[in-house]
Design a protein around this motif. Structure first.
Motif, PDB file in Angstrom:
ATOM      1  N   TRP A 237       3.796   0.663   2.662  1.00 35.33           N
ATOM      2  CA  TRP A 237       3.311  -0.286   3.664  1.00 35.33           C
ATOM      3  C   TRP A 237       3.327  -1.687   3.060  1.00 35.33           C
ATOM      4  O   TRP A 237       2.611  -1.953   2.084  1.00 35.33           O
ATOM      5  CB  TRP A 237       1.893   0.053   4.095  1.00 35.33           C
TER       6      TRP A 237
ATOM      7  N   ASN B 117       3.796 -10.072   6.854  1.00 30.26           N
ATOM      8  CA  ASN B 117       4.528  -9.415   5.767  1.00 30.26           C
ATOM      9  C   ASN B 117       5.750 -10.206   5.314  1.00 30.26           C
ATOM     10  O   ASN B 117       6.775  -9.636   4.952  1.00 30.26           O
ATOM     11  CB  ASN B 117       4.919  -7.988   6.176  1.00 30.26           C
TER      12      ASN B 117
ATOM     13  N   GLY C 282       5.260  -1.874   7.961  1.00 34.50           N
ATOM     14  CA  GLY C 282       4.491  -3.104   7.786  1.00 34.50           C
ATOM     15  C   GLY C 282       3.131  -3.022   8.453  1.00 34.50           C
ATOM     16  O   GLY C 282       3.021  -2.572   9.594  1.00 34.50           O
ATOM     17  N   ARG C 283       2.107  -3.461   7.758  1.00 34.87           N
ATOM     18  CA  ARG C 283       0.768  -3.541   8.329  1.00 34.87           C
ATOM     19  C   ARG C 283       0.669  -4.758   9.257  1.00 34.87           C
ATOM     20  O   ARG C 283       1.385  -5.748   9.102  1.00 34.87           O
ATOM     21  CB  ARG C 283      -0.279  -3.679   7.222  1.00 34.87           C
ATOM     22  N   GLY C 284      -0.243  -4.665  10.220  1.00 37.71           N
ATOM     23  CA  GLY C 284      -0.467  -5.785  11.114  1.00 37.71           C
ATOM     24  C   GLY C 284       0.472  -5.793  12.300  1.00 37.71           C
ATOM     25  O   GLY C 284       0.935  -4.749  12.752  1.00 37.71           O
ATOM     26  N   LYS C 285       0.777  -6.993  12.789  1.00 39.73           N
ATOM     27  CA  LYS C 285       1.532  -7.138  14.029  1.00 39.73           C
ATOM     28  C   LYS C 285       3.041  -7.050  13.850  1.00 39.73           C
ATOM     29  O   LYS C 285       3.766  -6.942  14.835  1.00 39.73           O
ATOM     30  CB  LYS C 285       1.185  -8.478  14.688  1.00 39.73           C
TER      31      LYS C 285
ATOM     32  N   THR D  29       5.091   6.652   2.057  1.00 41.92           N
ATOM     33  CA  THR D  29       5.232   5.473   2.904  1.00 41.92           C
ATOM     34  C   THR D  29       4.846   4.233   2.109  1.00 41.92           C
ATOM     35  O   THR D  29       3.769   4.182   1.512  1.00 41.92           O
ATOM     36  CB  THR D  29       4.352   5.568   4.162  1.00 41.92           C
TER      37      THR D  29
ATOM     38  N   PRO E 183      -0.511  -8.768   6.190  1.00 38.39           N
ATOM     39  CA  PRO E 183      -0.518  -8.920   7.649  1.00 38.39           C
ATOM     40  C   PRO E 183      -0.819 -10.329   8.130  1.00 38.39           C
ATOM     41  O   PRO E 183      -0.376 -10.721   9.213  1.00 38.39           O
ATOM     42  CB  PRO E 183      -1.616  -7.942   8.096  1.00 38.39           C
TER      43      PRO E 183
ATOM     44  N   GLU F 103       0.872  -1.172   0.000  1.00 37.99           N
ATOM     45  CA  GLU F 103       0.000   0.000   0.000  1.00 37.99           C
ATOM     46  C   GLU F 103       0.910   1.223   0.000  1.00 37.99           C
ATOM     47  O   GLU F 103       1.759   1.359   0.883  1.00 37.99           O
ATOM     48  CB  GLU F 103      -0.897  -0.014   1.239  1.00 37.99           C
TER      49      GLU F 103
ATOM     50  N   ASN G  74       1.887  -5.105   2.946  1.00 35.12           N
ATOM     51  CA  ASN G  74       0.499  -5.351   3.307  1.00 35.12           C
ATOM     52  C   ASN G  74       0.123  -6.830   3.132  1.00 35.12           C
ATOM     53  O   ASN G  74      -0.789  -7.182   2.375  1.00 35.12           O
ATOM     54  CB  ASN G  74      -0.410  -4.452   2.464  1.00 35.12           C
TER      55      ASN G  74
ATOM     56  N   ASP H 253       5.280   6.762  15.106  1.00 36.83           N
ATOM     57  CA  ASP H 253       4.954   7.708  14.036  1.00 36.83           C
ATOM     58  C   ASP H 253       5.465   9.106  14.355  1.00 36.83           C
ATOM     59  O   ASP H 253       5.938   9.824  13.459  1.00 36.83           O
ATOM     60  CB  ASP H 253       3.446   7.734  13.793  1.00 36.83           C
TER      61      ASP H 253
END
Length: 262
Positions: free
Chosen positions: A17, A25, A55-58, A15, A21, A6, A19, A189
């Motif tokens: 990302w 990733n 990275g998205r998620g955990k 950025t 998750p 993303e 994606n 962030d």
């Protein structure tokens, strides 16, 4: 354009990302290809000043996708070599971007994920982040990521972690030189934004030249050739419109043209 990434733009800051998750990733053929393409496209875009990788998620990235690794185990040496070249090319595309790059790391950054963090110019980690070069536990080696990890933590420390595959805490990563900053995860962030603000004060061409300078000078003996090379680099930049604008802005006590409001 991308299925595994993303891309978010905010002025001069982009950025990327990762994606996926559901698999933390992890890398597969598609993520490697898309991340290579994204790095090349953003590097060619003059409107992009800073690239943040996240990275998205955990997790930031848990390294290689196990299904991809399983397919590789059954493939020929030639097929494995083609895959390895694509991974190595992706890491190089990221590491040699002319723009400043920041890794925003939370959760796991294992194997190739640690490689991504090392390939970026700056690494900001959440205090719960965990790094590792875990490859030997799968009977392989951290080969493609090794130039960037060794550059980040040095050969002596790599001699330990490449063989033990120990987990490295965020605090230890900062001690090793891998992470520049470690902050509470909910402050990631804000810290990234603080560094981005500093980066946006610099001239775009000079920042790219600074990255090239580091690659040329690091670990080299101070020879006549190296001294001459450094003299040529600064002399060339001094004659550029960007350098003239930067000096003029300083003397006029105004923001340079590349700074917002300049």
């Amino acid at each position: 354009m991308y299925e595994t990434l993303e891309i978010l733009r905010d002025g001069g800051v982009t950025t990327i990302w990762m994606n996926r998750p559901d698999v933390h990733n992890a890398f597969n053929e598609q993520l490697i290809a898309e991340l290579t393409a994204a790095c090349q496209a953003l590097d060619a875009d003059d409107a992009v000043r800073v690239v943040v990788l996240a990275g998205r998620g955990k997790s930031f990235s848990a390294g290689a996708d196990l299904n991809w690794m399983r397919r590789a185990a059954d493939a020929s040496v030639e097929a494995n070599l083609a895959d390895a070249r694509k991974l190595a090319g992706m890491l190089r595309s990221l590491a040699e971007m002319n723009k400043p790059t920041i890794a925003r790391v939370h959760g796991a950054a294992l194997g190739g994920g640690m490689g991504l963090a090392s390939a970026c110019d700056i690494c900001v980690a959440g205090e719960g982040a965990v790094f590792a070069t875990s490859e030997v536990r799968f009977g392989i080696i951290p080969s493609a990521i090794s130039p960037y990890v060794i550059r980040a933590i040095g050969a002596r420390q790599a001699g330990r972690y490449f063989q033990t595959a120990e987990r490295i805490s965020a605090a230890r990563a900062r001690e090793l030189g891998l992470a520049h900053e470690v902050v509470a995860t909910d402050a990631l962030d804000a810290k990234v934004a603080e560094i981005v603000t500093a980066l946006l004060q610099g001239g775009p061409r000079s920042q790219g030249a600074a990255k090239a300078l580091i690659r040329a000078v690091a670990d080299q003996p101070v020879s006549d050739a190296l001294v001459e090379d450094t003299a040529c680099r600064i002399a060339t930049l001094r004659a550029t419109p960007e350098a003239r604008e930067g000096l003029g802005a300083f003397l006029d006590k105004r923001p340079a043209s590349w700074v917002a409001g300049g």
